[in-house]
Enzyme design. Structure first.
Site, PDB file in Angstrom:
ATOM      1  N   LYS A  91     -25.167 -45.967 -16.016  1.00 41.61           N
ATOM      2  CA  LYS A  91     -23.719 -46.146 -16.147  1.00 41.61           C
ATOM      3  C   LYS A  91     -23.332 -47.415 -15.410  1.00 41.61           C
ATOM      4  CE  LYS A  91     -22.285 -43.410 -12.160  1.00 41.61           C
ATOM      5  NZ  LYS A  91     -21.523 -42.286 -11.656  1.00 41.61           N
ATOM      6  N   HIS A 119     -38.249 -47.378  -8.692  1.00 44.04           N
ATOM      7  CA  HIS A 119     -38.406 -48.732  -9.237  1.00 44.04           C
ATOM      8  C   HIS A 119     -39.134 -49.638  -8.239  1.00 44.04           C
ATOM      9  CE1 HIS A 119     -35.827 -47.793 -12.631  1.00 44.04           C
ATOM     10  NE2 HIS A 119     -36.140 -48.985 -13.141  1.00 44.04           N
TER      11      HIS A 119
END
Length: 190
Positions: free
Chosen positions: A108, A43
């Site tokens: 998650k 990222h």
């Protein structure tokens, strides 16, 4: 349970805003199609590419990014264990990616208020995959190839072809949050 709670929705890539707008927090889904992997380091590099005006290794509009760093595959396997990583580590990047058209994320754990707002603002969705079930999830991955940042090893960007990848809607496009509504519903039933 009502009929909605008992059903599993099947999603086939590509995902448009109209399809995603039908999903609600708590819906179980089986995803089939193309998804991409990226964790923290990837990222960061993708963001640096955007800052420099460079073309990303995949098209963000309509994409799903799975926050995973799979283990190495064994002979005869497409991929090793591929369980989700904790999503909040991507929270500083996610709003920008969503604003540029990313359709969904899989990971998650809780997301920040900024990510939740970006999900609603963009008609996107945040899915949760089952933590600790990486070997089981890997069975839904039919193909995997590194498409960027091979030097990052497990954190390289991969293109995955998935068939019936199991996930649950946590943040939906209208602002519902399973991590808030789920415990509240449980406490009301107790």
């Amino acid at each position: 349970m009502n009929e909605r709670e008992e059903s599993v929705r099947r999603l086939v890539y590509p995902f448009d805003k109209e399809k995603l707008s039908l999903l609600r927090a708590g819906d179980s889904v089986l995803i089939t199609g193309t998804i991409y992997t990226a964790r923290d380091a990837a990222h960061k590099r993708l963001t640096e590419m955007l800052d420099r005006g460079e073309t990303l290794p995949f098209s963000l509009p309509g994409s799903i990014i799975y926050y995973v760093g799979p283990t190495p595959e064994k002979p005869g396997q497409v991929i090793g264990a591929a369980g989700p990583t904790t999503s909040y580590r991507m929270d500083s990047f996610a709003p920008r990616f969503l604003d540029l058209g990313q359709a969904a994320m899989i990971g998650k754990g809780q997301r920040s208020a900024e990510v939740a707002a970006a999900v609603v603002r963009n008609g996107a969705v945040y899915f949760a995959a089952i933590g600790g079930a990486g070997a089981l999830i890997a069975k839904s991955i039919a193909a995997a190839k590194v498409i960027a940042f091979e030097d990052l090893g497990a954190e390289a960007v991969r293109q995955l072809e998935v068939v019936d990848f199991p996930a649950v809607v946590v943040l939906d496009s209208i602002g519902n949050n399973l991590y808030e509504s789920g415990p509240a519903s449980y406490l009301q039933q107790a």
